[in-house]
Design a protein around this motif. Structure first.
Motif, PDB file in Angstrom:
ATOM      1  N   LEU A  34       0.822  -1.197   0.000  1.00  0.00           N
ATOM      2  CA  LEU A  34       0.000   0.000   0.000  1.00  0.00           C
ATOM      3  C   LEU A  34       0.862   1.255   0.000  1.00  0.00           C
ATOM      4  O   LEU A  34       0.620   2.200  -0.774  1.00  0.00           O
ATOM      5  CB  LEU A  34      -0.925   0.004   1.223  1.00  0.00           C
ATOM      6  CG  LEU A  34      -1.744   1.273   1.453  1.00  0.00           C
ATOM      7  CD1 LEU A  34      -2.735   1.476   0.320  1.00  0.00           C
ATOM      8  CD2 LEU A  34      -2.472   1.221   2.796  1.00  0.00           C
ATOM      9  N   ALA A  35       1.876   1.287   0.861  1.00  0.00           N
ATOM     10  CA  ALA A  35       2.739   2.461   0.955  1.00  0.00           C
ATOM     11  C   ALA A  35       3.452   2.736  -0.372  1.00  0.00           C
ATOM     12  O   ALA A  35       3.556   3.895  -0.809  1.00  0.00           O
ATOM     13  CB  ALA A  35       3.765   2.268   2.070  1.00  0.00           C
ATOM     14  N   GLN A  36       3.942   1.681  -1.037  1.00  0.00           N
ATOM     15  CA  GLN A  36       4.632   1.869  -2.308  1.00  0.00           C
ATOM     16  C   GLN A  36       3.678   2.331  -3.403  1.00  0.00           C
ATOM     17  O   GLN A  36       4.049   3.145  -4.261  1.00  0.00           O
ATOM     18  CB  GLN A  36       5.328   0.563  -2.720  1.00  0.00           C
ATOM     19  CG  GLN A  36       6.529   0.188  -1.865  1.00  0.00           C
ATOM     20  CD  GLN A  36       7.631   1.244  -1.912  1.00  0.00           C
ATOM     21  OE1 GLN A  36       7.768   1.989  -2.877  1.00  0.00           O
ATOM     22  NE2 GLN A  36       8.425   1.299  -0.843  1.00  0.00           N
ATOM     23  N   ARG A  37       2.437   1.815  -3.384  1.00  0.00           N
ATOM     24  CA  ARG A  37       1.448   2.261  -4.377  1.00  0.00           C
ATOM     25  C   ARG A  37       1.159   3.751  -4.232  1.00  0.00           C
ATOM     26  O   ARG A  37       1.108   4.496  -5.207  1.00  0.00           O
ATOM     27  CB  ARG A  37       0.140   1.474  -4.220  1.00  0.00           C
ATOM     28  CG  ARG A  37       0.133   0.108  -4.881  1.00  0.00           C
ATOM     29  CD  ARG A  37      -1.238  -0.527  -4.738  1.00  0.00           C
ATOM     30  NE  ARG A  37      -2.265   0.272  -5.379  1.00  0.00           N
ATOM     31  CZ  ARG A  37      -3.542   0.312  -5.000  1.00  0.00           C
ATOM     32  NH1 ARG A  37      -3.948  -0.402  -3.972  1.00  0.00           N
ATOM     33  NH2 ARG A  37      -4.411   1.051  -5.645  1.00  0.00           N
ATOM     34  N   ILE A  38       0.980   4.174  -2.989  1.00  0.00           N
ATOM     35  CA  ILE A  38       0.727   5.594  -2.742  1.00  0.00           C
ATOM     36  C   ILE A  38       1.931   6.424  -3.172  1.00  0.00           C
ATOM     37  O   ILE A  38       1.793   7.465  -3.831  1.00  0.00           O
ATOM     38  CB  ILE A  38       0.406   5.830  -1.256  1.00  0.00           C
ATOM     39  CG1 ILE A  38      -0.893   5.118  -0.869  1.00  0.00           C
ATOM     40  CG2 ILE A  38       0.308   7.318  -0.951  1.00  0.00           C
ATOM     41  CD1 ILE A  38      -1.195   5.154   0.612  1.00  0.00           C
ATOM     42  N   ALA A  39       3.128   5.961  -2.806  1.00  0.00           N
ATOM     43  CA  ALA A  39       4.345   6.703  -3.131  1.00  0.00           C
ATOM     44  C   ALA A  39       4.545   6.822  -4.639  1.00  0.00           C
ATOM     45  O   ALA A  39       4.914   7.877  -5.152  1.00  0.00           O
ATOM     46  CB  ALA A  39       5.555   6.038  -2.473  1.00  0.00           C
ATOM     47  N   ARG A  40       4.297   5.712  -5.374  1.00  0.00           N
ATOM     48  CA  ARG A  40       4.463   5.757  -6.837  1.00  0.00           C
ATOM     49  C   ARG A  40       3.515   6.767  -7.464  1.00  0.00           C
ATOM     50  O   ARG A  40       3.897   7.538  -8.339  1.00  0.00           O
ATOM     51  CB  ARG A  40       4.203   4.368  -7.431  1.00  0.00           C
ATOM     52  CG  ARG A  40       5.409   3.449  -7.439  1.00  0.00           C
ATOM     53  CD  ARG A  40       5.233   2.328  -8.458  1.00  0.00           C
ATOM     54  NE  ARG A  40       3.961   1.635  -8.323  1.00  0.00           N
ATOM     55  CZ  ARG A  40       3.758   0.587  -7.541  1.00  0.00           C
ATOM     56  NH1 ARG A  40       4.762   0.116  -6.811  1.00  0.00           N
ATOM     57  NH2 ARG A  40       2.577   0.005  -7.473  1.00  0.00           N
ATOM     58  N   ALA A  41       2.281   6.744  -7.002  1.00  0.00           N
ATOM     59  CA  ALA A  41       1.289   7.662  -7.574  1.00  0.00           C
ATOM     60  C   ALA A  41       1.649   9.115  -7.289  1.00  0.00           C
ATOM     61  O   ALA A  41       1.549   9.975  -8.175  1.00  0.00           O
ATOM     62  CB  ALA A  41      -0.094   7.334  -7.024  1.00  0.00           C
ATOM     63  N   LEU A  42       2.081   9.402  -6.068  1.00  0.00           N
ATOM     64  CA  LEU A  42       2.380  10.786  -5.692  1.00  0.00           C
ATOM     65  C   LEU A  42       3.714  11.264  -6.260  1.00  0.00           C
ATOM     66  O   LEU A  42       3.906  12.464  -6.470  1.00  0.00           O
ATOM     67  CB  LEU A  42       2.371  10.930  -4.166  1.00  0.00           C
ATOM     68  CG  LEU A  42       1.035  10.650  -3.486  1.00  0.00           C
ATOM     69  CD1 LEU A  42       1.165  10.802  -1.968  1.00  0.00           C
ATOM     70  CD2 LEU A  42      -0.048  11.586  -4.014  1.00  0.00           C
ATOM     71  N   VAL A  49       8.958  12.119  -2.228  1.00  0.00           N
ATOM     72  CA  VAL A  49       8.034  11.227  -1.525  1.00  0.00           C
ATOM     73  C   VAL A  49       8.848  10.106  -0.902  1.00  0.00           C
ATOM     74  O   VAL A  49       9.542   9.367  -1.608  1.00  0.00           O
ATOM     75  CB  VAL A  49       6.957  10.639  -2.467  1.00  0.00           C
ATOM     76  CG1 VAL A  49       6.006   9.751  -1.672  1.00  0.00           C
ATOM     77  CG2 VAL A  49       6.186  11.744  -3.179  1.00  0.00           C
ATOM     78  N   GLU A  50       8.790   9.992   0.425  1.00  0.00           N
ATOM     79  CA  GLU A  50       9.527   8.964   1.149  1.00  0.00           C
ATOM     80  C   GLU A  50       8.552   7.997   1.817  1.00  0.00           C
ATOM     81  O   GLU A  50       7.410   8.353   2.118  1.00  0.00           O
ATOM     82  CB  GLU A  50      10.435   9.591   2.218  1.00  0.00           C
ATOM     83  CG  GLU A  50      11.548  10.465   1.659  1.00  0.00           C
ATOM     84  CD  GLU A  50      12.718   9.648   1.157  1.00  0.00           C
ATOM     85  OE1 GLU A  50      12.621   8.396   1.183  1.00  0.00           O
ATOM     86  OE2 GLU A  50      13.728  10.238   0.751  1.00  0.00           O
ATOM     87  N   VAL A  51       9.039   6.775   2.098  1.00  0.00           N
ATOM     88  CA  VAL A  51       8.206   5.732   2.710  1.00  0.00           C
ATOM     89  C   VAL A  51       8.877   5.226   3.982  1.00  0.00           C
ATOM     90  O   VAL A  51      10.096   4.994   4.008  1.00  0.00           O
ATOM     91  CB  VAL A  51       7.971   4.562   1.732  1.00  0.00           C
ATOM     92  CG1 VAL A  51       7.297   3.393   2.447  1.00  0.00           C
ATOM     93  CG2 VAL A  51       7.116   5.015   0.556  1.00  0.00           C
ATOM     94  N   ALA A  52       8.075   5.059   5.033  1.00  0.00           N
ATOM     95  CA  ALA A  52       8.553   4.453   6.277  1.00  0.00           C
ATOM     96  C   ALA A  52       7.533   3.400   6.709  1.00  0.00           C
ATOM     97  O   ALA A  52       6.345   3.530   6.420  1.00  0.00           O
ATOM     98  CB  ALA A  52       8.714   5.507   7.374  1.00  0.00           C
ATOM     99  N   HIS A  53       8.021   2.348   7.385  1.00  0.00           N
ATOM    100  CA  HIS A  53       7.132   1.277   7.822  1.00  0.00           C
ATOM    101  C   HIS A  53       6.982   1.214   9.336  1.00  0.00           C
ATOM    102  O   HIS A  53       6.399   0.270   9.870  1.00  0.00           O
ATOM    103  CB  HIS A  53       7.637  -0.063   7.286  1.00  0.00           C
ATOM    104  CG  HIS A  53       7.730  -0.101   5.785  1.00  0.00           C
ATOM    105  ND1 HIS A  53       6.664   0.201   4.976  1.00  0.00           N
ATOM    106  CD2 HIS A  53       8.781  -0.361   4.961  1.00  0.00           C
ATOM    107  CE1 HIS A  53       7.034   0.104   3.705  1.00  0.00           C
ATOM    108  NE2 HIS A  53       8.316  -0.226   3.673  1.00  0.00           N
TER     109      HIS A  53
END
Length: 475
Positions: A34-42, A49-53
């Motif tokens: 989910l986080a990667q999908r959001i990040a790719r779109a944005l 755009v950064e991602v943390a878990h």
């Protein structure tokens, strides 16, 4: 370290015209996909755009960059996302915040608002909903940081669900929208759930050339206690938990358009306050001692018969006449069947791109299945069917068959009974059958059924009361 990165701003290489918008976003979720999908779109639209878990990972990234926007799940492996946001507010961090939750929970929603979250989204977390929330958050930030700067409208293109229409009724709607869009007249959009009332409202805003944002709110999805604060804002100390002053949606829509969806669900006390604002174009924040002028064009929508609601004493007559200056009726999908294949093709293209999935072909069998379906959920239901087909890589016809299996009453080997051949079938009968099938499929859980139907719990309760039915679960 690059000074732009430290401020949360990255200037991409290349011409300015092709560069993503300046802005930095941190997505915190334990769900990696989910986080990667959001990040790719944005990432297509924003510079960083950064991602943390986890909260720990998010804090490490925050030490490097002062993000403009934080998108976080309410629960992370090492703690509560809501508690993390509250601690950031205590530290003076003024980033916009969008909270993602697995299910609608009123306590969490109230806590999110009081913590200063700009949006609270629950599943299903469609990318389009997240991107709209992101646009609203950046619009709010621009209003707060540059009051003298015209805010870029959230809507970048005309809503295609109306543009692709072949139906004469929808073409007539488009003609009315273009004619009245540039005026300040209040508009009432009527139609069944899922017919595209918000699409019509966004079209009115897009053609209006107003420089402010398009700001939607579902009046039936917010508790009566919070609705006034959500619309008008509140002063510091106005109520328990109001640690700082907060602007309301009227302020964020200043110079633009405020869309009041499900206005029939608005409490009577709020109706009188809304009427005063429409007459005076001034708002008074909760706990405030002065009125603030606003320039807001209001568009209201409902799937209820407002005239009947007035007669029943559920809606103020004076407000009804105030918002019913011009009425636009959105036709049901069964009234515009020639648009079904065109809309299906449109949704296949847009959703395949949005979901980063290959498009599914639409065959003659699919068109026949789509054309013969009743579509009680209208355009929204069609979009959901196509989205499911794209995600699963199956044909729309197969998707419809699977959904029919899912909505059969538990323990039944046959689908929900159809009407007697030759007998007329009413819209009310179709709606009742569909809602009861979904409710049965949810084991009587009304909250879960309301989420699946994409209506408010209050609306579902009202319909069940009309039918004299109670659910197995009080949830």
């Amino acid at each position: 370290m690059n000074a732009n990165l430290k401020r949360g701003r990255v200037e991409p290489a290349g011409s300015a015209s092709s560069a993503p918008a300046l802005g930095s976003i941190l997505v915190a979720s334990a769900e990696a996909v989910l986080a990667q999908r959001i990040a790719r779109a944005l990432s297509r639209r924003f510079a960083l755009v950064e991602v943390a878990h986890s909260i720990a990972q998010a804090e490490k990234l925050r030490q490097r960059c002062a993000f403009d926007l934080l998108i976080t799940a309410t629960q992370l492996p090492d703690g509560s996302g809501l508690n993390w946001i509250e601690s950031l507010r205590d530290q003076g961090v003024d980033a916009q915040v969008i909270l993602l939750d697995d299910q609608a929970d009123m306590d969490s929603a109230i806590a999110a608002v009081r913590a200063g979250a700009s949006d609270y989204l629950v599943r299903p977390l469609h990318l389009a909903r997240i991107e709209s929330a992101v646009d609203r958050s950046f619009a709010r930030r621009r209003h707060g940081n540059a009051a003298n700067e015209a805010t870029r409208p959230v809507l970048q293109q005309r809503p295609q669900e109306l543009v692709v229409a072949h139906c004469e009724m929808v073409k007539s709607v488009c003609a009315v929208i273009k004619r009245v869009a540039s005026t300040r007249a209040t508009v009432l959009v009527l139609g069944e759930s899922g017919t595209g009332k918000e699409v019509a409202a966004r079209s009115l805003h897009a053609f209006s050339q107003r420089t402010g944002s398009f700001v939607p709110i579902n009046c039936g999805a917010i508790s009566p206690e919070l609705l006034e604060s959500e619309l008008f804002g509140h002063a510091k100390g106005a109520f328990t938990g109001a640690h700082q002053a907060r602007n309301g949606l009227f302020t964020y829509a200043d110079g633009g358009t405020l869309f009041l969806d499900e206005i029939a669900e608005m409490p009577m006390a709020m109706q009188s306050k809304l009427l005063r604002v429409l007459d005076d174009q001034k708002i008074r924040p909760v706990g405030g001692n002065r009125e603030v002028p606003v320039d807001v064009r209001v568009i209201a929508a409902t799937n209820r018969d407002l005239a009947e609601a007035v007669r029943a004493g559920d809606f103020r007559e004076d407000l009804y006449y105030r918002i019913n200056v011009l009425t636009i009726r959105m036709p049901a999908l069964r009234e515009r069947r020639e648009d079904v294949p065109v809309l299906a093709e449109h949704f296949v293209r847009t959703l395949a791109d949005e979901l980063s999935m290959p498009p599914v072909p639409i065959t003659e069998e699919d068109i026949e299945a789509l054309n013969t379906h009743d579509w009680p959920g209208n355009v929204r239901e069609l979009r959901n069917v196509i989205e499911r087909a794209v995600l699963l890589g199956i044909s729309p016809a197969a998707c419809l068959r699977e959904l029919a299996q899912e909505t059969r009453p538990e323990g039944s080997g046959a689908a929900v009974p159809e009407a007697v051949p030759g007998a007329p079938i009413t819209l009310a009968a179709i709606e009742k059958r569909h809602i009861q099938a979904v409710l049965d499929g949810c084991g009587g859980n009304k909250s879960e059924a309301a989420r699946k139907l994409e209506i408010s719990r209050k609306t579902l309760d009202r319909k069940l009361q009309q039918w004299g039915r109670t659910a197995a679960s009080p949830a």
